[in-house]
Scaffold this active site. Structure first.
Site, PDB file in Angstrom:
ATOM      1  N   GLY A  23       1.214  -1.112   0.169  1.00 21.01           N
ATOM      2  CA  GLY A  23      -0.272  -0.418   0.114  1.00 21.01           C
ATOM      3  C   GLY A  23       0.845   1.632   0.107  1.00 21.01           C
ATOM      4  O   GLY A  23       0.553   1.811   0.769  1.00 21.01           O
ATOM      5  N   ALA A  24       1.635   1.220  -0.982  1.00 21.35           N
ATOM      6  CA  ALA A  24       3.361   2.030  -0.536  1.00 21.35           C
ATOM      7  C   ALA A  24       2.405   3.597  -1.742  1.00 21.35           C
ATOM      8  O   ALA A  24       3.523   4.497  -1.385  1.00 21.35           O
ATOM      9  CB  ALA A  24       4.350   1.803  -1.282  1.00 21.35           C
ATOM     10  N   ASN A  25       1.541   3.133  -2.741  1.00 23.40           N
ATOM     11  CA  ASN A  25       0.480   4.064  -3.687  1.00 23.40           C
ATOM     12  C   ASN A  25       0.408   5.858  -2.780  1.00 23.40           C
ATOM     13  O   ASN A  25       0.420   6.534  -3.741  1.00 23.40           O
ATOM     14  CB  ASN A  25      -0.135   3.687  -4.989  1.00 23.40           C
ATOM     15  N   TYR A 178     -13.369  -2.779  10.234  1.00 24.47           N
ATOM     16  CA  TYR A 178     -12.210  -2.347  10.201  1.00 24.47           C
ATOM     17  C   TYR A 178     -11.988  -2.406  11.466  1.00 24.47           C
ATOM     18  O   TYR A 178      -9.997  -2.918  11.937  1.00 24.47           O
ATOM     19  CB  TYR A 178     -12.562  -0.516   9.934  1.00 24.47           C
TER      20      TYR A 178
END
Ligand SMILES: NC(=O)c1ccc[n+]([C@@H]2O[C@H](COP(=O)([O-])OP(=O)(O)OC[C@H]3O[C@@H](n4cnc5c(N)ncnc54)[C@H](OP(=O)(O)O)[C@@H]3O)[C@@H](O)[C@H]2O)c1
Length: 310
Positions: A23-25, A178
């Site tokens: 999830g590095a974007n 979540y």
């Protein structure tokens, strides 16, 4: 700014080390990657969307001269995609740190199931990462001093976990999904460290959480973080109890590279929701070994993978 000997602006030199961030974007994952690239690490952006990943890579290369940044495609909600990504990552000569950051932070209102038959939020935030770690354990173990950093949340303090319903088949709300996924992630990080030690492995696992970190309080990064004027305005109204995602990345970065951090440590912001990264005592539920055993068993069942048995 130095808190108990750690200054987020002066990281230890990381050249020669390889760090993969899921999830590095966007958000925290992007700023985690940027800060680690700035410290000299070779950073692998592990992302589901290739266009977004390309924009994040270009941004890091623009901001850090000579940064070594590559991309691996991964949809954590798809166990087939985890298998392919793990194959690519296993081919690396080393993997010093794996940061399992990717996550759904705005869950669907109604229970949604992945192609693998898993509840979507748990699959994305935890089960996919469990499978990734299981498939990368060899490359981690052959890299001296390797670490896994999982992402927890303050939400772990705010709900009751139903350990008999980890797929939320009996009762689903987006919030429960979540919070439960974050309990699973945090508990998994601590249990992973216990099992690595029991197995005599050198790899360590740590956990971080970013407090309350929001987009509108985060610096502009072209192609990556471009909040509207309205979002900036609204988010700045919450300035007292929020911070930007650049600062929210600090606990993760500390867990990843502080040479004095120990396996099993958890880091969070000094003032719970914001502030410099400090050691934190996790909620009782994620420290409970019976809960951890139930989560581990369900993770193995859900992914069909076995990990670190005595
Ligand atoms: N922000 C906070 O205050 C806060 C608080 C506690 C914990 N956290 C945790 O921190 C992590 C990052 O949160 P954030 O605030 O940075 O969120 P964000 O800005 O929404 O970024 C989430 C990242 O995860 C990726 N992602 C989502 N689903 C994915 C999937 N199926 N496969 C691969 N990547 C996927 C997104 O990719 P796309 O761009 O392709 O969607 C994006 O790169 C999460 O684990 C979250 O639970 C955040």
């Amino acid at each position: 700014m130095t808190i108990d000997g750690w200054d987020p602006a002066r990281l230890p030199e990381q050249s020669g080390r390889v760090i993969a961030v899921t999830g590095a974007n966007a958000g925290l994952g992007f700023f985690t990657s940027l800060q680690l690239a700035r410290a000299g690490a070779r950073v692998v952006l592990v992302c589901r969307d290739e266009m977004k990943a390309a924009r994040a890579r270009a941004a890091i290369q623009r901001l850090v001269r000579g940064a070594d940044v590559s991309v691996v495609r991964l949809d954590t909600a798809d166990l087939g995609s985890v298998r392919s990504a793990a194959k690519e990552l296993s081919a690396l000569d080393r993997l010093d740190v794996l940061v399992t950051n990717a996550g759904i932070v705005h869950p669907p209102r109604h229970r949604t199931v992945t192609a693998d038959g898993l509840e979507l939020v748990g699959a994305t935030n935890h089960f996919g990462h469990f499978a990734l770690v299981a498939r990368l354990i060899d490359v981690l173990e052959r890299t001296p001093g390797a670490r896994v950093v999982t992402l927890g949340s303050l939400a772990t303090r705010l709900v009751r976990l139903d350990a008999d319903d980890l797929q939320l088949e009996r009762r689903y709300t987006g919030w429960q999904a979540y919070a439960q996924s974050k309990i699973m992630s945090w508990s998994f990080g601590l249990e992973l460290d216990r099992r690595l030690r029991a197995a005599g492995a050198e790899t360590r696992a740590l956990v971080a959480h970013p407090g309350y970190s929001i987009t509108g309080r985060t610096p502009l990064v072209r192609g990556v973080n471009e909040p509207s004027t309205v979002e900036r305005f609204v988010d700045n109204l919450q300035a007292v109890f929020t911070q930007g995602k650049d600062r929210g990345a600090w606990p993760t970065v500390r867990a990843a590279v502080d040479p004095l951090a120990q396996g099993g440590d958890s880091f969070g912001p000094r003032y719970r929701v914001k502030g410099a990264p400090v050691l934190e005592t996790p909620a009782a539920v994620v420290r409970d070994p019976d809960v951890a055993a139930a989560i581990w068993a369900e993770s193995e069942r859900a992914t069909g993978l076995s990990l670190l048995h005595p």
